[in-house]
Design a protein around this motif. Structure first.
Motif, PDB file in Angstrom:
ATOM      1  N   ALA A   1       5.177   4.037  -3.388  1.00  0.00           N
ATOM      2  CA  ALA A   1       6.147   3.026  -2.958  1.00  0.00           C
ATOM      3  C   ALA A   1       6.214   2.839  -1.439  1.00  0.00           C
ATOM      4  O   ALA A   1       6.240   1.693  -0.972  1.00  0.00           O
ATOM      5  N   PRO A   2       6.221   3.899  -0.621  1.00  0.00           N
ATOM      6  CA  PRO A   2       6.254   3.670   0.829  1.00  0.00           C
ATOM      7  C   PRO A   2       5.026   2.907   1.352  1.00  0.00           C
ATOM      8  O   PRO A   2       5.135   2.118   2.287  1.00  0.00           O
ATOM      9  N   VAL A   3       3.892   3.127   0.742  1.00  0.00           N
ATOM     10  CA  VAL A   3       2.669   2.420   1.147  1.00  0.00           C
ATOM     11  C   VAL A   3       2.805   0.931   0.820  1.00  0.00           C
ATOM     12  O   VAL A   3       2.462   0.065   1.633  1.00  0.00           O
ATOM     13  N   LEU A   4       3.326   0.631  -0.366  1.00  0.00           N
ATOM     14  CA  LEU A   4       3.524  -0.772  -0.740  1.00  0.00           C
ATOM     15  C   LEU A   4       4.550  -1.438   0.172  1.00  0.00           C
ATOM     16  O   LEU A   4       4.372  -2.592   0.583  1.00  0.00           O
ATOM     17  N   ASN A   5       5.612  -0.714   0.522  1.00  0.00           N
ATOM     18  CA  ASN A   5       6.610  -1.257   1.440  1.00  0.00           C
ATOM     19  C   ASN A   5       5.994  -1.519   2.813  1.00  0.00           C
ATOM     20  O   ASN A   5       6.313  -2.517   3.463  1.00  0.00           O
ATOM     21  N   ASP A   6       5.116  -0.641   3.260  1.00  0.00           N
ATOM     22  CA  ASP A   6       4.413  -0.832   4.534  1.00  0.00           C
ATOM     23  C   ASP A   6       3.532  -2.079   4.469  1.00  0.00           C
ATOM     24  O   ASP A   6       3.518  -2.900   5.391  1.00  0.00           O
ATOM     25  N   LEU A   7       2.792  -2.236   3.376  1.00  0.00           N
ATOM     26  CA  LEU A   7       1.947  -3.415   3.218  1.00  0.00           C
ATOM     27  C   LEU A   7       2.788  -4.699   3.210  1.00  0.00           C
ATOM     28  O   LEU A   7       2.417  -5.698   3.822  1.00  0.00           O
TER      29      LEU A   7
ATOM     30  N   PRO B   1      -2.655   5.969  -7.115  1.00  0.00           N
ATOM     31  CA  PRO B   1      -1.735   5.475  -6.080  1.00  0.00           C
ATOM     32  C   PRO B   1      -2.466   5.103  -4.792  1.00  0.00           C
ATOM     33  O   PRO B   1      -3.402   5.781  -4.376  1.00  0.00           O
ATOM     34  N   LEU B   2      -2.009   4.025  -4.179  1.00  0.00           N
ATOM     35  CA  LEU B   2      -2.490   3.683  -2.850  1.00  0.00           C
ATOM     36  C   LEU B   2      -1.897   4.692  -1.871  1.00  0.00           C
ATOM     37  O   LEU B   2      -0.755   5.132  -2.030  1.00  0.00           O
ATOM     38  N   THR B   3      -2.659   5.046  -0.870  1.00  0.00           N
ATOM     39  CA  THR B   3      -2.183   5.967   0.166  1.00  0.00           C
ATOM     40  C   THR B   3      -2.278   5.268   1.514  1.00  0.00           C
ATOM     41  O   THR B   3      -2.871   4.189   1.631  1.00  0.00           O
ATOM     42  N   SER B   4      -1.734   5.903   2.536  1.00  0.00           N
ATOM     43  CA  SER B   4      -1.811   5.309   3.871  1.00  0.00           C
ATOM     44  C   SER B   4      -3.257   5.135   4.311  1.00  0.00           C
ATOM     45  O   SER B   4      -3.567   4.241   5.098  1.00  0.00           O
ATOM     46  N   ALA B   5      -4.154   5.949   3.804  1.00  0.00           N
ATOM     47  CA  ALA B   5      -5.574   5.814   4.140  1.00  0.00           C
ATOM     48  C   ALA B   5      -6.167   4.518   3.573  1.00  0.00           C
ATOM     49  O   ALA B   5      -7.173   4.033   4.089  1.00  0.00           O
TER      50      ALA B   5
END
Length: 175
Positions: free
Chosen positions: A83-89, A158-162
């Motif tokens: 979720a934090p990665v999606l929010n960042d995107l 899951p998507l990651t910051s990488a």
């Protein structure tokens, strides 16, 4: 019988043992890639998963810019980590739609309240029919869909910051 003919069964046995050993040493993968990559999104129409967001249809994925379609569930622990990665995107201007699988409106609302809401639309896939038609084998998974409704990439897990730079680059290339 000549020596060469007697060596054939031994060579076949060695070849078999080496082949089996190589297969056992390769780590297995649970990921099942979608056969829908580079194909048009199948026709679907999902009702809204929560009262505050519209549902999702295949038509929503055409006629606009590229976007992500995230398949998630409130009961999915890796989805919470993603979720934090999606929010960042989302904060970087990425359009993200979602398909909530086998979930309830109350649980999804709680998930969004706790982890943030990166989604423009959320469709409810109560029987995982659309998830399966996309070639998704689990949650979370994310698809990159171009502005014409063609699936261009699948991220399994899951998507990651990488993943952020690669996702942003793919979306720029599809514009």
């Amino acid at each position: 019988m000549s020596r060469g003919l007697r060596a054939i069964p031994i060579l076949l046995l060695v070849w078999l043992v080496v082949g089996l050993g190589w297969r056992l040493m390769r780590p297995p993968t649970a990921a099942v890639p979608s056969q829908m990559v580079e194909r048009q999104v199948p026709q679907f129409s999902l009702p809204q998963a929560v009262p505050t967001k519209p549902g999702l249809t295949s038509a929503d994925l055409t006629g606009g810019g590229p976007r992500l379609v995230n398949i998630f569930a409130s009961w999915c622990v890796p989805c919470a980590g993603e979720a934090p990665v999606l929010n960042d995107l989302k904060s970087r201007g990425v359009s993200i739609d979602a398909i909530a699988v086998r979930d309830t409106p109350a649980a999804i609302t709680g998930f969004l309240r706790h982890y943030g809401d990166a989604y423009e639309r959320i469709g409810s896939d109560s029987q995982s029919n659309v998830q399966i038609s996309l070639g998704s084998s689990g949650v979370p998974e994310t698809f990159v869909v171009d502005g014409h409704g063609v699936i261009r990439r699948q991220y399994i897990g899951p998507l990651t910051s990488a993943n952020i730079p690669g996702v942003l680059q793919e979306l720029r290339e599809l514009r």
